[in-house]
Scaffold this motif. Structure first.
Motif, PDB file in Angstrom:
ATOM      1  N   PHE A 196       0.625  -1.153  -0.072  1.00  0.00           N
ATOM      2  CA  PHE A 196       0.026   0.040   0.202  1.00  0.00           C
ATOM      3  C   PHE A 196       0.841   1.378   0.095  1.00  0.00           C
ATOM      4  O   PHE A 196       0.785   2.307  -0.718  1.00  0.00           O
ATOM      5  N   ALA A 197       1.828   1.194   0.953  1.00  0.00           N
ATOM      6  CA  ALA A 197       2.847   2.499   0.894  1.00  0.00           C
ATOM      7  C   ALA A 197       3.627   2.759  -0.435  1.00  0.00           C
ATOM      8  O   ALA A 197       3.426   3.723  -1.194  1.00  0.00           O
ATOM      9  N   LEU A 198       4.003   1.521  -1.096  1.00  0.00           N
ATOM     10  CA  LEU A 198       4.569   1.836  -2.483  1.00  0.00           C
ATOM     11  C   LEU A 198       3.684   1.991  -3.362  1.00  0.00           C
ATOM     12  O   LEU A 198       3.970   3.219  -4.123  1.00  0.00           O
ATOM     13  N   ALA A 199       2.462   1.703  -3.491  1.00  0.00           N
ATOM     14  CA  ALA A 199       1.501   2.105  -4.423  1.00  0.00           C
ATOM     15  C   ALA A 199       1.214   3.563  -4.168  1.00  0.00           C
ATOM     16  O   ALA A 199       1.114   4.372  -5.341  1.00  0.00           O
ATOM     17  N   ALA A 200       0.841   4.021  -3.035  1.00  0.00           N
ATOM     18  CA  ALA A 200       0.504   5.462  -2.932  1.00  0.00           C
ATOM     19  C   ALA A 200       1.551   6.341  -3.190  1.00  0.00           C
ATOM     20  O   ALA A 200       1.617   7.415  -3.695  1.00  0.00           O
ATOM     21  N   GLY A 201       2.861   5.831  -2.735  1.00  0.00           N
ATOM     22  CA  GLY A 201       4.177   6.649  -2.946  1.00  0.00           C
ATOM     23  C   GLY A 201       4.277   6.915  -4.364  1.00  0.00           C
ATOM     24  O   GLY A 201       4.728   8.192  -4.939  1.00  0.00           O
ATOM     25  N   SER A 202       4.092   5.680  -5.201  1.00  0.00           N
ATOM     26  CA  SER A 202       4.770   5.820  -6.739  1.00  0.00           C
ATOM     27  C   SER A 202       3.553   6.715  -7.238  1.00  0.00           C
ATOM     28  O   SER A 202       3.919   7.370  -8.297  1.00  0.00           O
ATOM     29  N   PHE A 203       2.124   6.691  -6.867  1.00  0.00           N
ATOM     30  CA  PHE A 203       1.195   7.235  -7.459  1.00  0.00           C
ATOM     31  C   PHE A 203       1.470   8.893  -7.389  1.00  0.00           C
ATOM     32  O   PHE A 203       1.220   9.610  -8.210  1.00  0.00           O
ATOM     33  N   MET A 204       1.488   9.274  -5.993  1.00  0.00           N
ATOM     34  CA  MET A 204       1.757  10.582  -5.826  1.00  0.00           C
ATOM     35  C   MET A 204       2.866  11.130  -6.524  1.00  0.00           C
ATOM     36  O   MET A 204       2.913  12.327  -6.826  1.00  0.00           O
ATOM     37  N   LEU A 205       4.045  10.198  -6.554  1.00  0.00           N
ATOM     38  CA  LEU A 205       5.323  10.961  -7.096  1.00  0.00           C
ATOM     39  C   LEU A 205       5.004  11.141  -8.630  1.00  0.00           C
ATOM     40  O   LEU A 205       5.469  12.289  -8.940  1.00  0.00           O
ATOM     41  N   VAL A 206       4.535  10.438  -9.490  1.00  0.00           N
ATOM     42  CA  VAL A 206       4.090  10.718 -10.731  1.00  0.00           C
ATOM     43  C   VAL A 206       3.101  11.723 -11.009  1.00  0.00           C
ATOM     44  O   VAL A 206       3.314  12.808 -11.762  1.00  0.00           O
ATOM     45  N   VAL A 207       2.097  11.811 -10.237  1.00  0.00           N
ATOM     46  CA  VAL A 207       1.164  12.812 -10.073  1.00  0.00           C
ATOM     47  C   VAL A 207       1.729  14.223  -9.985  1.00  0.00           C
ATOM     48  O   VAL A 207       1.504  15.279 -10.436  1.00  0.00           O
ATOM     49  N   PHE A 208       2.413  14.278  -8.786  1.00  0.00           N
ATOM     50  CA  PHE A 208       2.988  15.583  -8.409  1.00  0.00           C
ATOM     51  C   PHE A 208       4.013  16.137  -9.460  1.00  0.00           C
ATOM     52  O   PHE A 208       4.261  17.485  -9.466  1.00  0.00           O
ATOM     53  N   ASN A 209       4.550  15.251 -10.290  1.00  0.00           N
ATOM     54  CA  ASN A 209       5.355  15.878 -11.283  1.00  0.00           C
ATOM     55  C   ASN A 209       4.724  15.763 -12.615  1.00  0.00           C
ATOM     56  O   ASN A 209       5.614  15.912 -13.516  1.00  0.00           O
ATOM     57  N   ARG A 210       3.521  15.912 -12.536  1.00  0.00           N
ATOM     58  CA  ARG A 210       2.654  15.966 -13.690  1.00  0.00           C
ATOM     59  C   ARG A 210       2.966  14.909 -14.701  1.00  0.00           C
ATOM     60  O   ARG A 210       2.780  15.296 -15.975  1.00  0.00           O
ATOM     61  N   GLY A 211       3.023  13.801 -14.272  1.00  0.00           N
ATOM     62  CA  GLY A 211       3.284  12.589 -15.251  1.00  0.00           C
ATOM     63  C   GLY A 211       1.826  12.137 -15.573  1.00  0.00           C
ATOM     64  O   GLY A 211       0.974  12.398 -15.003  1.00  0.00           O
ATOM     65  N   PRO A 212       1.902  11.080 -16.691  1.00  0.00           N
ATOM     66  CA  PRO A 212       0.651  10.694 -17.012  1.00  0.00           C
ATOM     67  C   PRO A 212      -0.046   9.829 -16.028  1.00  0.00           C
ATOM     68  O   PRO A 212       0.487   9.182 -15.273  1.00  0.00           O
ATOM     69  N   ILE A 213      -1.512  10.129 -15.868  1.00  0.00           N
ATOM     70  CA  ILE A 213      -2.231   9.377 -15.068  1.00  0.00           C
ATOM     71  C   ILE A 213      -2.203   7.769 -15.083  1.00  0.00           C
ATOM     72  O   ILE A 213      -2.083   6.894 -14.141  1.00  0.00           O
ATOM     73  N   GLY A 214      -2.259   7.393 -16.355  1.00  0.00           N
ATOM     74  CA  GLY A 214      -1.809   6.036 -16.977  1.00  0.00           C
ATOM     75  C   GLY A 214      -0.672   5.156 -16.239  1.00  0.00           C
ATOM     76  O   GLY A 214      -0.637   4.346 -15.727  1.00  0.00           O
ATOM     77  N   LEU A 215       0.349   6.143 -16.390  1.00  0.00           N
ATOM     78  CA  LEU A 215       1.779   5.565 -15.756  1.00  0.00           C
ATOM     79  C   LEU A 215       1.549   5.414 -14.447  1.00  0.00           C
ATOM     80  O   LEU A 215       1.885   4.544 -13.583  1.00  0.00           O
ATOM     81  N   ALA A 216       0.956   6.566 -13.690  1.00  0.00           N
ATOM     82  CA  ALA A 216       0.788   6.428 -12.009  1.00  0.00           C
ATOM     83  C   ALA A 216      -0.096   5.367 -11.724  1.00  0.00           C
ATOM     84  O   ALA A 216       0.477   4.689 -10.739  1.00  0.00           O
ATOM     85  N   ALA A 217      -0.999   4.871 -12.328  1.00  0.00           N
ATOM     86  CA  ALA A 217      -1.924   3.808 -11.801  1.00  0.00           C
ATOM     87  C   ALA A 217      -1.154   2.428 -12.235  1.00  0.00           C
ATOM     88  O   ALA A 217      -1.185   1.903 -11.411  1.00  0.00           O
ATOM     89  N   MET A 241      -7.402  12.511  -3.212  1.00  0.00           N
ATOM     90  CA  MET A 241      -6.559  12.937  -4.263  1.00  0.00           C
ATOM     91  C   MET A 241      -6.901  12.478  -5.542  1.00  0.00           C
ATOM     92  O   MET A 241      -6.972  12.989  -6.870  1.00  0.00           O
ATOM     93  N   ALA A 242      -7.464  11.150  -5.410  1.00  0.00           N
ATOM     94  CA  ALA A 242      -8.164  10.387  -6.827  1.00  0.00           C
ATOM     95  C   ALA A 242      -9.101  11.119  -7.429  1.00  0.00           C
ATOM     96  O   ALA A 242      -9.366  11.333  -8.803  1.00  0.00           O
ATOM     97  N   LEU A 243      -9.972  11.869  -6.654  1.00  0.00           N
ATOM     98  CA  LEU A 243     -11.125  12.763  -7.016  1.00  0.00           C
ATOM     99  C   LEU A 243     -10.970  14.005  -7.314  1.00  0.00           C
ATOM    100  O   LEU A 243     -11.612  14.764  -8.182  1.00  0.00           O
ATOM    101  N   THR A 244      -9.602  14.545  -7.012  1.00  0.00           N
ATOM    102  CA  THR A 244      -9.349  15.993  -7.372  1.00  0.00           C
ATOM    103  C   THR A 244      -8.347  16.010  -8.443  1.00  0.00           C
ATOM    104  O   THR A 244      -7.841  17.329  -8.642  1.00  0.00           O
ATOM    105  N   LEU A 245      -8.143  14.868  -9.201  1.00  0.00           N
ATOM    106  CA  LEU A 245      -7.119  15.123 -10.100  1.00  0.00           C
ATOM    107  C   LEU A 245      -8.039  15.612 -11.478  1.00  0.00           C
ATOM    108  O   LEU A 245      -8.922  15.676 -11.609  1.00  0.00           O
ATOM    109  N   ARG A 246      -7.069  15.956 -12.321  1.00  0.00           N
ATOM    110  CA  ARG A 246      -7.432  16.668 -13.526  1.00  0.00           C
ATOM    111  C   ARG A 246      -8.469  15.550 -14.282  1.00  0.00           C
ATOM    112  O   ARG A 246      -9.516  16.072 -14.845  1.00  0.00           O
ATOM    113  N   GLU A 247      -8.231  14.131 -14.202  1.00  0.00           N
ATOM    114  CA  GLU A 247      -9.053  13.217 -14.660  1.00  0.00           C
ATOM    115  C   GLU A 247      -9.411  12.292 -13.542  1.00  0.00           C
ATOM    116  O   GLU A 247      -8.774  11.484 -13.354  1.00  0.00           O
ATOM    117  N   PRO A 248     -10.365  12.791 -12.634  1.00  0.00           N
ATOM    118  CA  PRO A 248     -10.903  11.837 -11.555  1.00  0.00           C
ATOM    119  C   PRO A 248     -10.823  10.459 -11.897  1.00  0.00           C
ATOM    120  O   PRO A 248     -11.261  10.039 -12.934  1.00  0.00           O
TER     121      PRO A 248
END
Length: 202
Positions: free
Chosen positions: A24-45, A171-178
């Protein structure tokens, strides 16, 4: 070898157990890392799913847990690991599984395959341990029974899981693409955390 009187169960160590929150920690950390660096949502998922699955897969596939357990007058015998003597135990618990704590050795978590088998395992263990303790010399310190649910540690873990779940859902609901799917996962995690936070001792 253990005969037909054995109980089918899975035997975990703390490494197996910790692989789930680590995922869970790795999933949340990797997702936030990509999102905060404006990476693609698909890659974050994709990275979140990989982070979630990798630690449990390594733990459970790399270190198989299936065992046959037999309760004896002196302890527990396993088909695929060394026996555990009652004399080795400093504490034990029966919240979701039979927890065996041994100083200087890995803590074991013994989970029977179904409810009737679980009840049999716990009944035989408690009866055999009580009988063994009666045979010990006066003054011998008995292994303590402990509880996780309702304890300070259990509540703190529940609070942390609830916090991470709510944060992930928001965070998932406030993304550009929820992402509703990620929000649902976060919500389920929050509910699980709340159940642990307000859980009582069995």
């Amino acid at each position: 070898m253990i005969g037909n009187g054995g109980i089918q169960a899975s035997v975990y160590t703390r490494w197996h157990q910790l692989s789930v929150p680590l995922g869970f920690a790795l999933a949340a950390g990797s997702f936030m890392l990509v999102v905060f660096n404006r990476g693609p949502i698909g890659l974050a998922a994709v990275l979140a799913v990989l982070g979630l699955l990798a630690p449990p897969l390594v733990a459970f596939k790399g270190f198989p847990t299936r065992n046959t357990v037999k309760v004896t007058s002196e302890g527990l015998e396993f088909s695929r690991r060394s026996p555990v003597a009652f004399a080795q135990l400093s504490s034990w618990g029966t919240d979701d599984y039979l927890k065996l704590v041994r100083p200087g050795l890995p803590t074991l978590l013994v989970s029977a395959v179904d409810l009737p088998t679980r009840e049999r395992l716990l009944r035989e263990f408690e009866q055999a341990l009580a009988a063994w303790q009666k045979r010990q010399p006066a003054g011998t310190q008995a292994a303590r029974r402990t509880h996780f649910y309702g304890s300070t540690a259990g509540r703190l873990v529940g609070l942390l899981i609830a916090f991470l779940g709510v944060g992930s859902a928001i965070m998932a609901l406030t993304l550009r693409e929820p992402s509703m799917s990620l929000a649902i996962v976060g919500g389920l995690g929050a509910l699980f955390g709340l159940a642990m936070l307000f859980g009582r001792r069995g």
